[in-house]
Design a protein around this motif. Structure first.
Motif: not given
Length: 100
Positions: A53-78
């Motif tokens: 993710c271009h925000c690098k929050h995942w790489e830096k902090l190890g926290i899944i942010y809400c914009h990443m959850i949007i992708v998981l939801n679209v990909e049906h990852i529950k």
């Protein structure tokens, strides 16, 4: 102030394996101010994992942010798999540090 967020996304397919999502967040601050935030997230279908993710929050902090959850939801990852839980956030993290 009251915050109300709305999300939209577009998919740009890079290959049979990777999709690139353009996620857009519209934030209304309860007044005349409007703000748009844009995020670019790559999702790898073979590994069923977000590769970056271009925000690098995942790489830096190890926290899944809400914009990443949007992708998981679209990909049906529950349910999050272990690759989304970094070693430092696991129960055995202190034990592993002590052993090093």
């Amino acid at each position: 102030s009251f915050w109300n967020a709305c999300w939209s996304y577009n998919v740009n397919k890079h290959s049979n394996r990777v999709k690139e999502y353009q996620v857009k967040q519209y934030v209304e601050q309860g007044g005349p101010n409007e703000e748009f935030k844009h995020y670019t997230i790559s999702y790898d279908h073979e590994s069923e994992c977000m590769s970056r993710c271009h925000c690098k929050h995942w790489e830096k902090l190890g926290i899944i942010y809400c914009h990443m959850i949007i992708v998981l939801n679209v990909e049906h990852i529950k349910k999050l798999t272990s690759n989304y839980v970094l070693k430092r956030w696991r129960k055995l993290a202190k034990k592993d540090i002590g052993e090093n």
